[in-house]
Enzyme design. Structure first.
Site, PDB file in Angstrom:
ATOM      1  N   ARG A 195      30.601 -61.483  -4.073  1.00 60.80           N
ATOM      2  CA  ARG A 195      31.883 -61.014  -4.622  1.00 60.80           C
ATOM      3  C   ARG A 195      31.652 -59.875  -5.610  1.00 60.80           C
ATOM      4  O   ARG A 195      32.414 -58.907  -5.654  1.00 60.80           O
ATOM      5  CB  ARG A 195      32.601 -62.177  -5.326  1.00 60.80           C
ATOM      6  CG  ARG A 195      33.092 -63.245  -4.376  1.00 60.80           C
ATOM      7  CD  ARG A 195      34.087 -64.174  -5.060  1.00 60.80           C
ATOM      8  NE  ARG A 195      33.500 -65.379  -5.570  1.00 60.80           N
ATOM      9  CZ  ARG A 195      33.521 -66.564  -4.951  1.00 60.80           C
ATOM     10  NH1 ARG A 195      34.105 -66.689  -3.784  1.00 60.80           N
ATOM     11  NH2 ARG A 195      32.991 -67.620  -5.505  1.00 60.80           N
TER      12      ARG A 195
ATOM     13  N   PHE B 299      40.102 -64.401   5.956  1.00 57.78           N
ATOM     14  CA  PHE B 299      39.653 -65.778   5.658  1.00 57.78           C
ATOM     15  C   PHE B 299      39.493 -65.927   4.137  1.00 57.78           C
ATOM     16  O   PHE B 299      38.452 -66.342   3.642  1.00 57.78           O
ATOM     17  CB  PHE B 299      38.327 -66.108   6.365  1.00 57.78           C
ATOM     18  CG  PHE B 299      38.306 -65.804   7.837  1.00 57.78           C
ATOM     19  CD1 PHE B 299      38.785 -66.737   8.754  1.00 57.78           C
ATOM     20  CD2 PHE B 299      37.816 -64.591   8.312  1.00 57.78           C
ATOM     21  CE1 PHE B 299      38.764 -66.460  10.121  1.00 57.78           C
ATOM     22  CE2 PHE B 299      37.806 -64.305   9.666  1.00 57.78           C
ATOM     23  CZ  PHE B 299      38.264 -65.249  10.578  1.00 57.78           C
TER      24      PHE B 299
ATOM     25  N   ALA C  58      49.893 -65.351   5.494  1.00 58.54           N
ATOM     26  CA  ALA C  58      49.468 -66.573   6.184  1.00 58.54           C
ATOM     27  C   ALA C  58      49.516 -66.295   7.677  1.00 58.54           C
ATOM     28  O   ALA C  58      50.579 -66.352   8.290  1.00 58.54           O
ATOM     29  CB  ALA C  58      50.388 -67.735   5.813  1.00 58.54           C
TER      30      ALA C  58
ATOM     31  N   CYS D 212      28.384 -68.587   7.710  1.00 57.97           N
ATOM     32  CA  CYS D 212      27.891 -69.715   6.908  1.00 57.97           C
ATOM     33  C   CYS D 212      27.458 -70.868   7.819  1.00 57.97           C
ATOM     34  O   CYS D 212      27.262 -71.986   7.358  1.00 57.97           O
ATOM     35  CB  CYS D 212      28.944 -70.176   5.905  1.00 57.97           C
ATOM     36  SG  CYS D 212      30.460 -70.721   6.668  1.00 57.97           S
TER      37      CYS D 212
HETATM   38  N1  SAH Z   1      36.147 -66.351   1.761  1.00 57.94           N
HETATM   39  C1  SAH Z   1      36.527 -67.596   1.155  1.00 57.94           C
HETATM   40  C2  SAH Z   1      36.026 -68.797   1.908  1.00 57.94           C
HETATM   41  C3  SAH Z   1      36.433 -68.833   3.353  1.00 57.94           C
HETATM   42  S1  SAH Z   1      36.537 -70.442   4.034  1.00 57.94           S
HETATM   43  C4  SAH Z   1      36.063 -67.633  -0.296  1.00 57.94           C
HETATM   44  O1  SAH Z   1      35.321 -66.741  -0.736  1.00 57.94           O
HETATM   45  O2  SAH Z   1      36.448 -68.556  -1.005  1.00 57.94           O
HETATM   46  C5  SAH Z   1      37.283 -70.146   5.550  1.00 57.94           C
HETATM   47  C6  SAH Z   1      38.796 -69.965   5.511  1.00 57.94           C
HETATM   48  O3  SAH Z   1      39.185 -69.537   6.801  1.00 57.94           O
HETATM   49  C7  SAH Z   1      39.604 -71.231   5.228  1.00 57.94           C
HETATM   50  O4  SAH Z   1      40.411 -71.031   4.098  1.00 57.94           O
HETATM   51  C8  SAH Z   1      40.477 -71.420   6.473  1.00 57.94           C
HETATM   52  O5  SAH Z   1      41.816 -71.822   6.174  1.00 57.94           O
HETATM   53  C9  SAH Z   1      40.475 -70.050   7.081  1.00 57.94           C
HETATM   54  N2  SAH Z   1      40.646 -69.972   8.542  1.00 57.94           N
HETATM   55  C10 SAH Z   1      40.119 -70.776   9.490  1.00 57.94           C
HETATM   56  N3  SAH Z   1      40.433 -70.335  10.718  1.00 57.94           N
HETATM   57  C11 SAH Z   1      41.209 -69.231  10.544  1.00 57.94           C
HETATM   58  C12 SAH Z   1      41.839 -68.308  11.444  1.00 57.94           C
HETATM   59  N4  SAH Z   1      41.748 -68.444  12.758  1.00 57.94           N
HETATM   60  N5  SAH Z   1      42.517 -67.272  10.916  1.00 57.94           N
HETATM   61  C13 SAH Z   1      42.612 -67.117   9.570  1.00 57.94           C
HETATM   62  N6  SAH Z   1      42.042 -67.944   8.686  1.00 57.94           N
HETATM   63  C14 SAH Z   1      41.351 -68.981   9.160  1.00 57.94           C
END
Ligand code: SAH
Length: 394
Positions: A213, A229, A278, A338
């Site tokens: 970050r 995400f 969203a 990850c």
């Molecule tokens: N980047 C974030 C962690 C990501 S965790 C951080 O730094 O905190 C992964 C995220 O992807 C979750 O919040 C989940 O809701 C989202 N996710 C899962 N599948 C998805 C999709 N198809 N499209 C968009 N978001 C998605």
């Protein structure tokens, strides 16, 4: 003491301090009573030589080693391990700071505590057991944690409902096992975050992206940033501080979008450079314009197991290809995986394929990984899971 005797030749990996014993390595068990999940067992070689003490559990990983010495597993034992863990976090420079009180204190095997995770959020510790043995020991560990952290700790929240084997029927519940928290805000590098340990993913926050970050902050000045995400919006908040022109955050979960909005408001009240959506990532990227010149892709683990590897790699390629197709010339792409089951080379090949599909000229600027408070035990290379690339797209 209940005892496990290994098959001949199966002691070899313990000689290399690997902390797991697979069920196939066990010859037979001895002891007055039958083994119960979570029991501490003594592990002997076929010739009766002492090898280790560990937690026994039903499954392919049958024993998780706690120590290679004969010693008592009590509060003092846990306290000693936790004291070393805290010392490491002070050495890294994430603990004992005014402007940073979010960090991982215990990272399982990486801290010689297989099956245990402890994250610190201000005055609250969130403790998570990934093995039945750690669940059984939770009260002892909590006591040791209080002694180790002293007055800086006000509460311990235990969050193991989804991380323990369902079949073990432990009746585990999430909840405070000591104290109570009055505040859900904690700080990372001077930025404030609401941490939802009650309902959030993992222990409430993705502590493992802290350093990455910071790198996003470094690259954000004057850029149009897309954080895919986003979850709680860690990358977005750093991009805002870095001077981004605009920041768009996307997550398929409406709850995540609420969290990111709250975190932006906490740090940059009334700042209208940010907007959250969203939406499904693939749909969003199919429909989006080409205005972004910094894109972050931090998807959930596409492969939770080895058998899902092929599909996972296809997923990474598809996702990254979209980003390469749409990013502005001179753009910067941060892309992560990850999945523990996907190794560094496989991930790089997936991204390479994506770049070729989009026919862009791409330079690797940085190769990223998990931060120092998620250490890898040198005898347990399986502990490496987070990898990322920062790419310049011509
Ligand atoms: N980047 C974030 C962690 C990501 S965790 C951080 O730094 O905190 C992964 C995220 O992807 C979750 O919040 C989940 O809701 C989202 N996710 C899962 N599948 C998805 C999709 N198809 N499209 C968009 N978001 C998605």
């Amino acid at each position: 003491m209940k005892t496990i005797i290994l098959r001949k030749g199966k002691e070899e990996s313990l000689g290399r301090f690997h902390p797991w014993i697979f069920s196939g390595a066990i010859h037979h068990t001895e002891g007055d009573a039958a083994l119960e999940e979570g029991d501490i067992v003594e592990v002997l070689a076929s010739d009766g030589r002492f090898l280790a003490l560990g937690h026994w559990q039903i499954g392919s990983i049958a024993v998780r080693v706690l120590t290679f010495k004969r010693q008592k597993i009590d509060v003092a034992f846990w306290q000693k391990r936790l004291a070393v863990a805290l010392d490491v976090r002070r050495a890294i420079g994430v603990a004992g700071r005014e402007d940073n009180d979010i960090y991982r204190l215990v990272h399982g095997e990486g801290d010689n505590l297989p099956g245990l995770v402890i994250d610190i959020y201000g005055t609250t510790a969130v403790m998570q057991a990934h093995s039945v043995g750690m669940h059984v020991c939770r009260q002892q560990i909590a006591e040791a944690l209080r002694k180790t952290m002293g007055e800086s700790l006000h509460a311990i929240y235990y969050k193991s409902e989804t991380t323990l084997p369902f079949k073990a029927q432990l009746g585990q519940e999430n909840g405070f096992i000591w104290g109570e928290s009055s505040d859900d805000v904690a700080r990372e590098n001077g930025l404030a975050f609401h941490i939802d340990w009650l309902k959030g993913q993992k222990t409430g926050f993705f502590v493992d992206q802290r350093d990455n970050r910071s790198l996003v902050e470094h690259y954000s000045k004057g850029r149009k940033v897309l954080n895919m995400f986003c979850y709680t919006g860690g990358f977005s908040v750093y991009a805002m501080r870095g001077g981004a022109e605009l920041v768009h955050s996307v997550d398929s979960s409406a709850k995540a979008v609420e969290l990111v909005d709250a975190n932006i408001e906490l740090n940059f009240p009334g700042d209208n450079r940010h907007e959250a959506f969203a939406e499904d990532a693939f749909k969003f990227m199919d429909e989006m314009q080409t205005q972004y010149d910094l894109i972050i892709l931090d998807p959930p683990a596409f492969a939770k197991h080895k058998d899902a590897l092929k599909n996972a790699l296809r997923g990474y390629t598809k996702l990254n290809a979209r980003a390469f197709e749409k990013i502005q010339p001179g753009g910067i792409l941060f892309t992560f995986s990850c999945s523990q089951a996907v190794n560094k080379d496989q991930f790089r090949t997936a991204v390479f394929t994506a770049a070729a599909i989009a026919r862009r000229k791409v330079r690797i600027l940085h190769q990223l990984h998990q931060p120092a408070d998620h250490p890898i035990n040198i005898y347990h290379p399986e502990g490496e899971y987070l990898k990322g690339l920062v790419l310049y797209v011509e």
